[in-house]
Design a protein around this motif. Structure first.
Motif, mmCIF file in Angstrom:
data_model
loop_
_atom_site.group_PDB
_atom_site.id
_atom_site.type_symbol
_atom_site.label_atom_id
_atom_site.label_comp_id
_atom_site.label_asym_id
_atom_site.label_seq_id
_atom_site.Cartn_x
_atom_site.Cartn_y
_atom_site.Cartn_z
ATOM 1 N N TRP A 8 0.806 -1.218 0.000
ATOM 2 C CA TRP A 8 0.000 0.000 0.000
ATOM 3 C C TRP A 8 0.842 1.272 0.000
ATOM 4 C CZ3 TRP A 8 -4.494 0.723 -1.767
ATOM 5 C CH2 TRP A 8 -5.545 -0.181 -1.567
ATOM 6 N N ILE A 9 2.043 1.232 0.586
ATOM 7 C CA ILE A 9 2.834 2.458 0.744
ATOM 8 C C ILE A 9 3.722 2.679 -0.477
ATOM 9 C CG2 ILE A 9 4.587 3.603 2.169
ATOM 10 C CD1 ILE A 9 3.518 2.050 4.550
ATOM 11 N N PRO A 10 3.741 3.884 -1.056
ATOM 12 C CA PRO A 10 4.595 4.174 -2.217
ATOM 13 C C PRO A 10 6.066 3.932 -1.900
ATOM 14 C CG PRO A 10 2.998 5.931 -1.869
ATOM 15 C CD PRO A 10 2.916 5.043 -0.675
ATOM 16 N N THR A 11 6.823 3.531 -2.907
ATOM 17 C CA THR A 11 8.218 3.134 -2.698
ATOM 18 C C THR A 11 9.087 4.246 -2.137
ATOM 19 O OG1 THR A 11 10.170 2.203 -3.792
ATOM 20 C CG2 THR A 11 8.811 3.680 -5.104
ATOM 21 N N ASN A 12 8.810 5.520 -2.493
ATOM 22 C CA ASN A 12 9.683 6.607 -2.046
ATOM 23 C C ASN A 12 9.553 6.918 -0.558
ATOM 24 O OD1 ASN A 12 7.046 7.569 -2.689
ATOM 25 N ND2 ASN A 12 7.808 9.668 -2.622
ATOM 26 N N VAL A 13 8.474 6.464 0.087
ATOM 27 C CA VAL A 13 8.307 6.716 1.528
ATOM 28 C C VAL A 13 8.130 5.409 2.306
ATOM 29 C CG1 VAL A 13 7.361 9.034 1.278
ATOM 30 C CG2 VAL A 13 5.818 7.063 1.200
ATOM 31 N N ARG A 14 8.372 4.293 1.650
ATOM 32 C CA ARG A 14 8.132 2.998 2.296
ATOM 33 C C ARG A 14 9.018 2.788 3.523
ATOM 34 N NH1 ARG A 14 8.195 -0.501 -2.223
ATOM 35 N NH2 ARG A 14 6.091 0.265 -2.618
ATOM 36 N N PHE A 49 17.713 7.064 0.809
ATOM 37 C CA PHE A 49 18.535 7.914 -0.052
ATOM 38 C C PHE A 49 19.715 7.195 -0.708
ATOM 39 C CE2 PHE A 49 16.624 10.819 3.131
ATOM 40 C CZ PHE A 49 15.867 11.582 2.254
ATOM 41 N N ILE A 50 20.141 6.061 -0.182
ATOM 42 C CA ILE A 50 21.256 5.328 -0.780
ATOM 43 C C ILE A 50 20.779 4.049 -1.455
ATOM 44 C CG2 ILE A 50 23.483 4.214 -0.371
ATOM 45 C CD1 ILE A 50 23.926 6.110 1.964
ATOM 46 N N GLY A 51 20.011 3.259 -0.743
ATOM 47 C CA GLY A 51 19.485 2.038 -1.348
ATOM 48 C C GLY A 51 19.304 0.914 -0.352
ATOM 49 N N ARG A 52 18.475 -0.053 -0.722
ATOM 50 C CA ARG A 52 18.187 -1.192 0.148
ATOM 51 C C ARG A 52 19.403 -2.113 0.265
ATOM 52 N NH1 ARG A 52 14.112 2.418 -0.490
ATOM 53 N NH2 ARG A 52 12.046 1.497 -0.747
ATOM 54 N N ARG A 53 20.041 -2.384 -0.862
ATOM 55 C CA ARG A 53 21.146 -3.338 -0.884
ATOM 56 C C ARG A 53 22.314 -2.858 -0.019
ATOM 57 N NH1 ARG A 53 22.954 -4.932 -6.739
ATOM 58 N NH2 ARG A 53 23.464 -2.711 -6.763
ATOM 59 N N TYR A 108 12.680 -6.627 5.995
ATOM 60 C CA TYR A 108 11.239 -6.655 5.713
ATOM 61 C C TYR A 108 10.916 -5.863 4.442
ATOM 62 C CZ TYR A 108 9.715 -8.919 10.037
ATOM 63 O OH TYR A 108 9.476 -9.837 11.034
ATOM 64 N N ILE A 109 11.533 -4.681 4.304
ATOM 65 C CA ILE A 109 11.276 -3.846 3.126
ATOM 66 C C ILE A 109 11.884 -4.477 1.874
ATOM 67 C CG2 ILE A 109 11.677 -1.583 2.077
ATOM 68 C CD1 ILE A 109 11.793 -0.442 4.938
ATOM 69 N N PHE A 110 13.148 -4.875 1.973
ATOM 70 C CA PHE A 110 13.888 -5.417 0.836
ATOM 71 C C PHE A 110 13.228 -6.697 0.313
ATOM 72 C CE2 PHE A 110 18.428 -6.622 -0.709
ATOM 73 C CZ PHE A 110 18.160 -6.059 -1.945
ATOM 74 N N THR A 111 12.873 -7.592 1.225
ATOM 75 C CA THR A 111 12.238 -8.855 0.819
ATOM 76 C C THR A 111 10.892 -8.608 0.155
ATOM 77 O OG1 THR A 111 13.326 -10.008 2.653
ATOM 78 C CG2 THR A 111 11.453 -11.111 1.631
ATOM 79 N N GLY A 112 10.095 -7.709 0.740
ATOM 80 C CA GLY A 112 8.789 -7.413 0.166
ATOM 81 C C GLY A 112 8.876 -6.831 -1.230
ATOM 82 N N GLU A 113 9.947 -6.083 -1.494
ATOM 83 C CA GLU A 113 10.106 -5.469 -2.813
ATOM 84 C C GLU A 113 10.737 -6.421 -3.825
ATOM 85 O OE1 GLU A 113 10.579 -0.787 -1.441
ATOM 86 O OE2 GLU A 113 12.357 -1.956 -1.927
ATOM 87 N N LEU A 114 11.482 -7.408 -3.366
ATOM 88 C CA LEU A 114 12.138 -8.342 -4.281
ATOM 89 C C LEU A 114 11.169 -9.349 -4.886
ATOM 90 C CD1 LEU A 114 15.486 -9.079 -2.386
ATOM 91 C CD2 LEU A 114 15.271 -8.039 -4.647
ATOM 92 N N PHE A 115 10.228 -9.849 -4.077
ATOM 93 C CA PHE A 115 9.299 -10.869 -4.572
ATOM 94 C C PHE A 115 8.086 -10.225 -5.250
ATOM 95 C CE2 PHE A 115 11.494 -13.371 -1.265
ATOM 96 C CZ PHE A 115 11.818 -14.497 -2.018
ATOM 97 N N THR A 163 16.308 -2.337 -5.258
ATOM 98 C CA THR A 163 14.876 -2.097 -5.472
ATOM 99 C C THR A 163 14.461 -0.665 -5.148
ATOM 100 O OG1 THR A 163 14.376 -2.867 -3.221
ATOM 101 C CG2 THR A 163 14.304 -4.511 -4.994
ATOM 102 N N ARG A 164 15.403 0.185 -4.760
ATOM 103 C CA ARG A 164 15.058 1.569 -4.418
ATOM 104 C C ARG A 164 14.456 2.278 -5.631
ATOM 105 N NH1 ARG A 164 18.346 6.228 -5.049
ATOM 106 N NH2 ARG A 164 17.510 8.011 -3.879
ATOM 107 N N ASN A 165 13.302 2.924 -5.416
ATOM 108 C CA ASN A 165 12.586 3.681 -6.446
ATOM 109 C C ASN A 165 12.144 2.826 -7.633
ATOM 110 O OD1 ASN A 165 12.806 6.055 -4.981
ATOM 111 N ND2 ASN A 165 14.709 6.674 -5.980
ATOM 112 N N MET A 166 12.080 1.515 -7.428
ATOM 113 C CA MET A 166 11.592 0.618 -8.471
ATOM 114 C C MET A 166 10.147 0.229 -8.158
ATOM 115 S SD MET A 166 14.093 0.191 -10.600
ATOM 116 C CE MET A 166 13.720 -1.331 -11.481
#
Length: 384
Positions: free
Chosen positions: A78-84, A254-258, A305-312, A370-373
């Protein structure tokens, strides 16, 4: 024994609820888990014997898995990627640690303490009916009408009634034509390793979850040698989460999930290894390294939690989260057994606890950023 069975319950819950949620939806399973948590926790407080208590703790572990994983997935979808990364869930965990320390100090009797922390879940169960099911999940599960209804409700909550009124099933199908055409009616856990990209992501995520939990409980095992007041330790370990998670939020956003994932893991590993060279008499220095390590692992969990949710992709996102949760519990169950290696060398347990997250940080670098993807909906999208 009770704690081990609780962890087994969390492990089983991660696997079971991960699969069921992708089939029946995030909201329905979350509501059920709140009710199960409330009832089982309350029953544990009135357990007539130890065996009954262990059974209720096992069932409580099942429920907490469903709550944590479903909450994370619902927020992700539900939350947009830029503020997730700024979702308040991370600080909610930390606030809970603070409250628990105070409540446990004020209520020394374990039955009353168990009852006090269980009853609020009846309230959570009641208000969880107000949650809105994931529109992404409904759309790719063949329920476009319900997806549009959910989107309109959210638009109304956000003060966008006019935009919400313009939404239609036809618009949704048109915008998601590619995703809907390639979405299967059902998926299994085997889909996590069926294709090359999914296989790489599943293995990478599994190792991240395992090493984070494994190192966390390894750190907890080492704390037993510090001779520090348990309530004070709880407060200190809770306090470090605030700056650690704030820094984590900044780097994630601002830098990235990875980068955030890899850096937090390697820092935690180095802090654990550092205590090998600190003399037992230097308790304050040992505690400083432990606190920094704990903060790093809290940041790692927050990012995981954020990284996994965005990868799958959406069609199998919760199953992927369940896989991660299962591996985390495997790490927490194996962590105490590593203490046995101390019979060969006193430093060996800390070496194992410290090296594991460092290896995991290098594996993290093999995963995509996955940042901003945009969130992907299907496995075919992921492969492309």
């Amino acid at each position: 024994m009770a704690q081990s069975l609780y962890m087994v319950g969390v492990l089983v819950g991660s696997a079971v609820f991960g699969i069921l949620t992708d089939r029946f939806g995030r909201k329905a399973l979350l509501i059920w888990c709140y009710l199960q948590m409330a009832v089982m926790g309350t029953c544990a407080a009135f357990s007539p014997n130890f065996t009954t208590y262990c059974i209720f703790r096992f069932l409580t572990g099942l429920a907490i898995s469903g709550i944590s994983l479903n909450s994370a997935t619902l927020c992700t979808e539900w939350i947009p990627t830029n503020v997730r990364a700024w979702a308040p869930s991370g600080y909610s965990y930390t606030t809970g640690q603070f409250i628990l320390a105070g409540v446990a100090y004020a209520i020394p009797d374990w039955r009353w303490l168990q009852l006090t922390v269980s009853l609020p879940f009846f309230v959570f169960f009641l208000y969880s009916w107000l949650f809105v099911e994931s529109a992404r999940w409904m759309a790719v599960s063949g329920k476009p009408e319900q997806a549009v209804k959910g989107l309109r409700k959210v638009a109304r909550i956000n003060g966008k009634m006019e935009e919400g009124a313009k939404l239609s099933t036809e618009d949704l199908k048109s915008n998601m034509q590619k995703e809907l055409s390639s979405a299967k009616s059902s998926h299994t856990i085997m889909d996590l390793v069926r294709t090359p990209v999914m296989c790489r992501i599943s293995y990478g995520v599994s190792f991240i979850w395992f090493s984070t939990s494994f190192a966390y409980y390894g750190l907890a095992m080492d704390l037993q040698n510090f001779n520090v007041n348990i309530y004070l330790t709880q407060l200190i370990f809770g306090a470090v989460d605030f700056p650690a998670k704030f820094i984590s939020f900044l780097t994630i956003t601002f830098i990235g999930r990875r980068f955030s994932q890899a850096f937090s893991l390697i820092l935690a590993g180095l802090c654990i290894l550092a205590n090998i060279f600190v003399l037992p008499e230097l308790q304050i220095l040992r505690m400083i390294f432990a606190v920094i390590g704990k903060g790093s692992l809290a940041a790692s969990f927050n990012c995981t939690y954020i990284f996994t949710g965005e990868l799958f992709p959406t069609v199998i996102r919760q199953t992927g989260m369940g896989l991660g949760g299962t591996m985390a519990r495997a790490g927490s169950i194996l962590a105490p057994l590593v203490q046995l290696t101390g019979e060969f060398s006193p430093s060996l347990p800390l070496i194992i606890y410290g090296v594991t997250p460092i290896i995991s940080s290098t594996i993290t670098c093999l995963l995509p950023e996955t940042r901003n993807m945009p969130l992907l909906e299907t496995i075919d999208e992921m492969e492309r």
